[in-house]
Design a protein around this motif. Structure first.
Motif, mmCIF file in Angstrom:
data_model
loop_
_atom_site.group_PDB
_atom_site.id
_atom_site.type_symbol
_atom_site.label_atom_id
_atom_site.label_comp_id
_atom_site.label_asym_id
_atom_site.label_seq_id
_atom_site.Cartn_x
_atom_site.Cartn_y
_atom_site.Cartn_z
ATOM 1 N N MET A 1 0.834 -1.196 0.000
ATOM 2 C CA MET A 1 0.000 0.000 0.000
ATOM 3 C C MET A 1 0.872 1.250 0.000
ATOM 4 O O MET A 1 2.062 1.189 0.195
ATOM 5 N N ARG A 2 0.293 2.386 -0.136
ATOM 6 C CA ARG A 2 1.087 3.588 -0.391
ATOM 7 C C ARG A 2 2.011 3.905 0.769
ATOM 8 O O ARG A 2 1.597 4.347 1.811
ATOM 9 N N ARG A 3 3.267 3.705 0.513
ATOM 10 C CA ARG A 3 4.274 3.845 1.556
ATOM 11 C C ARG A 3 4.365 5.285 2.062
ATOM 12 O O ARG A 3 4.521 5.543 3.236
ATOM 13 N N GLU A 4 4.287 6.253 1.118
ATOM 14 C CA GLU A 4 4.590 7.637 1.491
ATOM 15 C C GLU A 4 3.579 8.209 2.497
ATOM 16 O O GLU A 4 3.865 9.149 3.221
ATOM 17 N N SER A 5 2.388 7.600 2.563
ATOM 18 C CA SER A 5 1.387 8.165 3.452
ATOM 19 C C SER A 5 1.391 7.499 4.829
ATOM 20 O O SER A 5 0.659 7.894 5.708
ATOM 21 N N GLY A 6 2.248 6.496 4.973
ATOM 22 C CA GLY A 6 2.239 5.742 6.220
ATOM 23 C C GLY A 6 2.554 6.589 7.439
ATOM 24 O O GLY A 6 2.024 6.366 8.514
ATOM 25 N N ALA A 7 3.410 7.596 7.275
ATOM 26 C CA ALA A 7 3.846 8.374 8.427
ATOM 27 C C ALA A 7 2.861 9.486 8.770
ATOM 28 O O ALA A 7 2.874 10.016 9.868
ATOM 29 N N ALA A 8 2.011 9.855 7.836
ATOM 30 C CA ALA A 8 1.074 10.956 8.080
ATOM 31 C C ALA A 8 -0.333 10.404 8.185
ATOM 32 O O ALA A 8 -1.031 10.264 7.202
ATOM 33 N N PRO A 9 -0.761 10.055 9.393
ATOM 34 C CA PRO A 9 -2.023 9.345 9.538
ATOM 35 C C PRO A 9 -3.251 10.177 9.167
ATOM 36 O O PRO A 9 -4.253 9.633 8.780
ATOM 37 N N ALA A 10 -3.189 11.475 9.290
ATOM 38 C CA ALA A 10 -4.397 12.263 9.051
ATOM 39 C C ALA A 10 -4.369 12.972 7.708
ATOM 40 O O ALA A 10 -5.011 14.000 7.522
ATOM 41 N N ALA A 11 -3.601 12.437 6.758
ATOM 42 C CA ALA A 11 -3.523 13.084 5.450
ATOM 43 C C ALA A 11 -4.880 13.033 4.759
ATOM 44 O O ALA A 11 -5.445 11.977 4.558
ATOM 45 N N SER B 1 -7.251 -24.955 14.961
ATOM 46 C CA SER B 1 -6.942 -26.331 15.372
ATOM 47 C C SER B 1 -5.748 -26.883 14.594
ATOM 48 O O SER B 1 -5.795 -27.991 14.069
ATOM 49 N N GLY B 2 -4.714 -26.082 14.479
ATOM 50 C CA GLY B 2 -3.493 -26.547 13.834
ATOM 51 C C GLY B 2 -3.461 -26.400 12.326
ATOM 52 O O GLY B 2 -2.426 -26.628 11.702
ATOM 53 N N ARG B 3 -4.586 -26.018 11.703
ATOM 54 C CA ARG B 3 -4.612 -25.878 10.243
ATOM 55 C C ARG B 3 -4.359 -24.418 9.875
ATOM 56 O O ARG B 3 -5.055 -23.514 10.360
ATOM 57 N N LEU B 4 -3.354 -24.198 9.020
ATOM 58 C CA LEU B 4 -2.991 -22.836 8.623
ATOM 59 C C LEU B 4 -4.035 -22.282 7.659
ATOM 60 O O LEU B 4 -4.308 -22.868 6.624
ATOM 61 N N VAL B 5 -4.662 -21.153 8.002
ATOM 62 C CA VAL B 5 -5.703 -20.596 7.123
ATOM 63 C C VAL B 5 -5.293 -19.289 6.460
ATOM 64 O O VAL B 5 -5.753 -18.986 5.357
ATOM 65 N N ILE B 6 -4.444 -18.485 7.109
ATOM 66 C CA ILE B 6 -3.833 -17.364 6.381
ATOM 67 C C ILE B 6 -2.351 -17.313 6.712
ATOM 68 O O ILE B 6 -1.938 -17.616 7.825
ATOM 69 N N GLU B 7 -1.579 -16.941 5.691
ATOM 70 C CA GLU B 7 -0.135 -16.993 5.871
ATOM 71 C C GLU B 7 0.512 -15.646 5.574
ATOM 72 O O GLU B 7 0.285 -15.056 4.523
ATOM 73 N N SER B 8 1.283 -15.190 6.502
ATOM 74 C CA SER B 8 2.044 -13.931 6.459
ATOM 75 C C SER B 8 1.398 -12.837 5.612
ATOM 76 O O SER B 8 1.890 -12.475 4.561
ATOM 77 N N VAL B 9 0.292 -12.340 6.130
ATOM 78 C CA VAL B 9 -0.403 -11.236 5.479
ATOM 79 C C VAL B 9 0.073 -9.928 6.112
ATOM 80 O O VAL B 9 0.042 -9.774 7.329
ATOM 81 N N SER B 10 0.525 -9.015 5.259
ATOM 82 C CA SER B 10 0.885 -7.686 5.750
ATOM 83 C C SER B 10 0.046 -6.662 5.001
ATOM 84 O O SER B 10 -0.099 -6.747 3.783
ATOM 85 N N LEU B 11 -0.523 -5.738 5.739
ATOM 86 C CA LEU B 11 -1.397 -4.751 5.097
ATOM 87 C C LEU B 11 -1.447 -3.500 5.955
ATOM 88 O O LEU B 11 -1.550 -3.573 7.176
ATOM 89 N N GLU B 12 -1.357 -2.368 5.260
ATOM 90 C CA GLU B 12 -1.439 -1.103 5.974
ATOM 91 C C GLU B 12 -2.815 -0.503 5.715
ATOM 92 O O GLU B 12 -3.205 -0.345 4.563
ATOM 93 N N MET B 13 -3.565 -0.238 6.786
ATOM 94 C CA MET B 13 -4.886 0.354 6.620
ATOM 95 C C MET B 13 -4.815 1.792 7.095
ATOM 96 O O MET B 13 -4.740 2.078 8.284
ATOM 97 N N GLU B 14 -4.827 2.680 6.112
ATOM 98 C CA GLU B 14 -4.535 4.075 6.402
ATOM 99 C C GLU B 14 -5.648 4.732 7.208
ATOM 100 O O GLU B 14 -6.831 4.449 7.010
ATOM 101 N N ALA B 15 -5.251 5.632 8.087
ATOM 102 C CA ALA B 15 -6.224 6.336 8.912
ATOM 103 C C ALA B 15 -7.169 7.164 8.050
ATOM 104 O O ALA B 15 -6.783 7.691 7.013
ATOM 105 N N SER B 16 -8.428 7.240 8.490
ATOM 106 C CA SER B 16 -9.459 8.034 7.829
ATOM 107 C C SER B 16 -9.762 7.594 6.402
ATOM 108 O O SER B 16 -10.258 8.380 5.604
#
Lengths: 286, 316
Positions: free
Chosen positions: A1-11, A43-58
């Motif tokens: 997701m858009r990296r440049e907006s990660g530091a400014a949460p209220a953009a 119960s030991g069954r892998l259902v999601i694997e290494s998910v990374s996601l940035e959900m921007e504020a507002s």
């Protein structure tokens, strides 16, 4: 997701696609949410694997993908509802304003108040009145607003959920007596009343008729300024209408769910990089 | 013009046979119940005819031999109810607490073990409970009864006129209370587990603690069913015979002093006196049985109505 907006949460450089019809009091500060290498097991069954996601504020982030690819599981990990299910395990971190909600000093009850949730099936408390339903979250945390403060709060929350005009004469009727669409908006009002910074919605319109659906979509747009919204949906049009960003989840046969592509909603729908994204958003599978 | 006709698949021989079989068994159960009532009424009629129904219900004593027979069930009925109420007061909190632990807190494996244990408690014969109550429970409870009477005697039920604390309605009630735990517990557990997951998760997602979920979702849902389970327990307690007969020493005095020796119950009294008192005595005992029969029937009927309504039409 858009990296440049990660530091400014209220953009807020982008204009809101749907103008808010009435000025609403800004009472909460939306927070950004970051999932970092999240995996989950049942119960030991892998259902999601290494998910990374940035959900921007507002902003509104939509999680899309076919059934059984782990969207709802991922959503429930975001406010510690995952651990309620027996046999559920997870790995990774979820950062709310930079703080890991799974950190040792974090209380799940406090986290869930800051990251509220609306479920697929409307679940108001049937034996409580409409008003008490709105206030229930506050009551659970030991707060009991009274008199005018209470009335104002109930009106404000029901208005934000787009329900007030329909139920203002019925605040003392039971929550179970409203229609399905109204019940779902009551649940939204109830979730907003605890003044969360993030609102998670798990297919909030899947059990509703088109007009209720439209009403809830409007609500999502209206509240997004104050509350970060993350919504799971199967409806591509809905994702296009309401979201700023999209993440597509897919799971292979006997393989756990992963994010295939993420980005702005415009890019996902008009200019997808992955062939599978293009196939999915154009209805060629799933 | 067309005439309506009935379309049915009911004419299959197999179905009809099956239905007739099930139906006759069902009706048979009902007939049996009515027949028991009729039998009791018929056989006890001489006793009612002698003194009248009202006097039978309002007087007390059991003199059936000699020239001036006088008998009535007032004291027996009173003590039956007292013992049943003590049983409910003692047994229900334990049963409901156990049910809550099993359905809300216990890990899955422990849950299975506990359910089995509670069910096993239900199959212990009541005579065993009676013996255990006499030799184990009573000696250990007498001290507690004395403590209550010394420190809480300003409450009428805890005051005493004699200092014999054994063989009291209180001890019988506590014993019967333990005996009704399994039935109340299993009904309560069933009802707790039916509390909707959606509402539970809704409350959790609003930041509720587990205790809050129980208080604001599970309990409101279960309230009526619990009332029903309490009445079921009450019905069992009213009919309990052997265990009560072993503990109490029958008395015909109606008094509020549950801690001291005395008390009785219809069921226990019938068991103790059966075959004594001549023909009139038998009729009087059968009459007492009829009173108990009707009383427990009404209580259980009330219980099943409440339980069914709470599970079936809770939103109505």
């Amino acid at each position: 997701m858009r990296r440049e907006s990660g530091a400014a949460p209220a953009a807020l450089e982008e204009p809101a696609p749907v103008p808010a019809p009435a000025p609403l009091r800004t009472v909460t500060t939306a927070s950004g949410l970051v999932a970092d290498g999240v995996s989950a097991w049942f119960s030991g069954r892998l259902v999601i694997e290494s998910v990374s996601l940035e959900m921007e504020a507002s902003k509104v982030t939509a999680l899309i993908g076919p059934s059984g690819c782990g969207k709802s599981t991922f959503l429930r990990i975001l406010n510690r509802m995952h651990e309620v299910t027996p046999g559920a395990e997870l790995a990774g971190r979820v950062l709310l304003d930079g703080e890991d909600i799974y950190g040792p000093e974090m209380r799940p009850t406090e986290t869930r108040r800051r990251i509220a949730m609306v479920f697929q099936k409307p679940n108001p408390f049937p034996a409580m009145t409409v008003e008490d339903n709105v206030l229930s979250g506050l009551k659970f945390s030991g707060k009991r607003p009274r008199g005018k403060e209470k009335d104002d709060l109930v009106e404000e929350m029901l208005t934000r959920a787009g329900l007030f005009s329909e139920v203002k004469a019925r605040l003392k009727t039971l929550g179970g007596e409203l229609s399905g669409g109204q019940q779902q908006r009551l649940c939204i009002a109830r979730a907003l009343a605890v003044r969360p910074s993030v609102l998670l919605m798990d297919e909030p319109c899947s059990a509703l008729d088109p007009s209720s659906t439209r009403r809830i979509e409007e609500t999502m747009r209206e509240i997004a300024e104050e509350v970060t919204v993350v919504v799971v949906t199967h409806n591509m049009q809905q994702a296009q209408r309401v979201s700023d960003y999209c993440a597509l989840f897919l799971a292979g046969e006997n393989a756990p769910g992963r994010i295939v592509e993420k980005g702005s909603t415009k890019d996902i729908f008009e200019n997808p990089k992955d062939e599978r994204t293009s196939d999915y958003v154009h209805g060629r599978f799933g | 013009m067309s005439t309506p006709r009935v379309v049915t698949t009911d004419h299959l021989f197999e179905d009809r046979l099956y239905r007739a079989g099930v139906k006759s068994v069902g009706i048979g159960t009902f007939v049996l119940l009515v027949a028991i009532g009729a039998f009791l009424l018929l056989k006890s009629w001489p006793a009612f005819a002698r003194h009248g129904v009202i006097s039978f219900l309002t007087t007390t004593g059991f003199t059936t031999l000699g020239h001036h027979p006088s008998f009535g069930v007032a004291a027996l009925l009173y003590w039956s109810v007292v013992i049943a109420v003590v049983a409910v007061v003692v047994g229900v909190p334990v049963a409901v607490g156990t049910a809550l632990f099993i359905s809300e807190f216990a890990p899955r494996r422990l849950r299975a073990v506990l359910v089995t244990l509670i069910d096993m408690l239900a199959v212990v014969p009541s005579v065993i409970f009676g013996l255990w109550g006499f030799y184990m429970l009573q000696p250990n409870l007498v001290g507690f009864a004395r403590f209550l009477s010394v420190h809480l005697s300003f409450i009428p039920v805890f005051s005493v006129h004699s200092s014999v604390y054994s063989s009291s309605a209180f001890i019988a009630g506590v014993l019967v209370g333990i005996m009704i735990v399994p039935i109340v517990c299993s009904v309560a557990r069933e009802i707790f587990s039916l509390a909707p997951l959606g509402e539970r998760e809704g409350a959790l997602a609003l930041g509720a603690t587990k205790a809050t979920v129980i208080r604001s979702v599970v309990m409101p849902f279960a309230r009526r069913g619990l009332a029903g389970s309490v009445m079921l327990g009450l019905g069992r307690a009213l009919g309990e015979t052997v265990a009560v007969a072993i503990i109490v020493s029958p008395s015909f005095i109606i008094s509020p002093h549950i801690l001291q020796q005395g008390g009785a119950s219809i069921a226990a009294f019938i068991a103790l006196r059966f075959g004594t008192g001549g023909q009139l005595g038998s009729a009087a005992l059968l009459g007492a049985g009829l009173v108990l029969f009707v009383f427990t029937l009404v209580v259980n009927l009330g219980a099943s109505v409440i339980v069914n309504r709470s599970v079936g039409g809770r939103r109505a």
